[in-house]
Design an enzyme around this catalytic site. Structure first.
Site, PDB file in Angstrom:
ATOM      1  N   HIS A 143       0.851  -1.188   0.000  1.00 26.29           N
ATOM      2  CA  HIS A 143       0.000   0.000   0.000  1.00 26.29           C
ATOM      3  C   HIS A 143       0.890   1.243   0.000  1.00 26.29           C
ATOM      4  O   HIS A 143       1.910   1.293   0.681  1.00 26.29           O
ATOM      5  CB  HIS A 143      -0.921  -0.004   1.222  1.00 26.29           C
ATOM      6  CG  HIS A 143      -1.981   1.055   1.180  1.00 26.29           C
ATOM      7  ND1 HIS A 143      -1.740   2.359   1.546  1.00 26.29           N
ATOM      8  CD2 HIS A 143      -3.285   1.011   0.803  1.00 26.29           C
ATOM      9  CE1 HIS A 143      -2.844   3.072   1.408  1.00 26.29           C
ATOM     10  NE2 HIS A 143      -3.797   2.274   0.958  1.00 26.29           N
ATOM     11  N   GLU A 145       0.680   4.124   1.332  1.00 31.45           N
ATOM     12  CA  GLU A 145       0.938   4.743   2.634  1.00 31.45           C
ATOM     13  C   GLU A 145       2.005   3.961   3.397  1.00 31.45           C
ATOM     14  O   GLU A 145       2.887   4.551   4.032  1.00 31.45           O
ATOM     15  CB  GLU A 145      -0.357   4.817   3.451  1.00 31.45           C
ATOM     16  CG  GLU A 145      -0.150   5.527   4.777  1.00 31.45           C
ATOM     17  CD  GLU A 145      -1.386   5.516   5.662  1.00 31.45           C
ATOM     18  OE1 GLU A 145      -1.224   5.455   6.898  1.00 31.45           O
ATOM     19  OE2 GLU A 145      -2.504   5.561   5.107  1.00 31.45           O
ATOM     20  N   CYS A 213      -7.092   6.947  11.296  1.00 29.36           N
ATOM     21  CA  CYS A 213      -7.632   8.300  11.219  1.00 29.36           C
ATOM     22  C   CYS A 213      -9.085   8.347  11.680  1.00 29.36           C
ATOM     23  O   CYS A 213      -9.810   7.351  11.643  1.00 29.36           O
ATOM     24  CB  CYS A 213      -7.460   8.865   9.809  1.00 29.36           C
ATOM     25  SG  CYS A 213      -8.786   8.489   8.667  1.00 29.36           S
TER      26      CYS A 213
END
Length: 337
Positions: A143, A145, A213
């Site tokens: 991924h 990120e 988040c």
């Protein structure tokens, strides 16, 4: 609802007694980081004109990418695909320091649209590395990120892809171990992974605040609130969107009999509605509301026109545009005034 238009359009008959309902999860769709990233590309196009290059997808949504391409954005996989001296935007998922170095070598004008919540994780990684910790990064291999976070301290970070990976982790000193996480993971699975790691490493340190988040957590909480009350969940989002894929998993884990991910209304399969009275609808954090509206219209045409929005949290967070853009905007205002 009048059934005649449906018959005229060649759709299956929907009797008035078969009308269904939709539970629409709230919050859904764009988070503050995604909104900031999309606005960053749009503002860069306004300031500098087309083309503006974007490294990787600015956010993981096919519709957003196509829309920005139509406005003049050019998406590339790597920095060396950007012409010397051009403008490049780094995606919301963040990049490794080496990417900034590559951009500097090509004399690129860079605009960093990394989500501030991802930047927070990058800072934590550098701090733990400076303090000589081994860092266990909970996330999915490959991924963007995860790649960007790993690049902050590549000699110290070990990827842990779920609870089952905990047993194989090797560190230099079990008393100096810390964990971080990708921001878009399943909250429940991440907690299970941390528990498994803590059983192996009782001195495990964590970030000062949760890395997952707020938007990811809120959307998962919202779908949990309706999962047991529906016969089917439709999650609007692209298949490469981690937080959207997690919403499907969370819905099923929370009791939804069926849950599917669709990019837009054209991907909804009418056979999914057989025997269904209540449909739950939500969308990932990188999905514009117009795609949800399209799915709702598709459902309404098939008799699911009773809609109840189920709210589990309010979101008001906004992020300022990247400082590079704000400086340019101020300079142009001064020049014009």
């Amino acid at each position: 609802m009048d059934c005649l238009p449906l018959l005229a359009a060649g759709r299956r008959r929907v009797d008035c007694c078969d009308m269904g309902r939709v539970l629409l999860a709230k919050p859904r769709g764009y988070c503050a980081g995604v909104d900031r990233a999309v606005q960053t590309v749009e503002k860069a196009l306004d300031l500098y004109g087309a083309p503006v290059y974007v490294r990787k997808q600015i956010v993981h949504n096919a519709h957003v990418v196509k829309t920005l391409e139509a406005k003049g954005a050019i998406f590339v996989e790597e920095t060396d695909e950007v012409p010397y001296g051009a403008t490049v935007v780094f995606s919301a998922h963040g990049v490794a320091p080496s990417v900034h170095e590559e951009a500097a070598a090509r004399q690129l004008r860079t605009i960093d649209a990394t989500c501030p919540l991802v930047t927070k994780v990058h800072s934590e990684a550098r701090r733990f590395a400076k303090e000589d910790y081994d860092i266990l990064l909970i996330g999915h291999a490959g991924h963007e990120e995860v790649v960007g976070t790993t690049g902050q301290a590549p000699d110290r970070i070990h990827l842990v892809d779920g609870p089952e990976d905990a047993a194989g982790v090797k560190v230099r000193d079990p008393k100096r171990v810390a964990y971080l996480s990708q921001t878009t993971l399943s909250v429940d699975e991440t907690q299970s992974t941390v528990k498994a790691l803590r059983e192996r490493f009782p001195h495990l340190q964590g970030p000062p605040s949760d890395d997952i988040c707020y938007a990811t957590q809120n959307r998962q909480m919202a779908i949990k609130a309706i999962a047991k009350s529906v016969d089917l969940v439709i999650v609007v989002g692209s298949p490469n969107s981690s937080n959207s894929v997690r919403l499907v998993e969370v819905a099923l884990d929370a009791g939804a009999p069926k849950a599917y991910l669709v990019d837009n209304s054209s991907e909804v399969d009418e056979s999914w509605l057989e025997g269904v009275e209540t449909v739950g609808v939500t969308s990932g954090a990188s999905v514009p509301e117009e795609l949800v509206t399209g799915v709702m219209a598709w459902l309404a045409e098939r008799g699911f026109d009773e809609v109840e929005e189920v709210a589990s949290a309010d979101e008001h967070l906004l992020f300022a545009l990247p400082p590079e853009l704000r400086r340019e905007m101020r300079a142009r205002e001064r020049a014009a005034g």
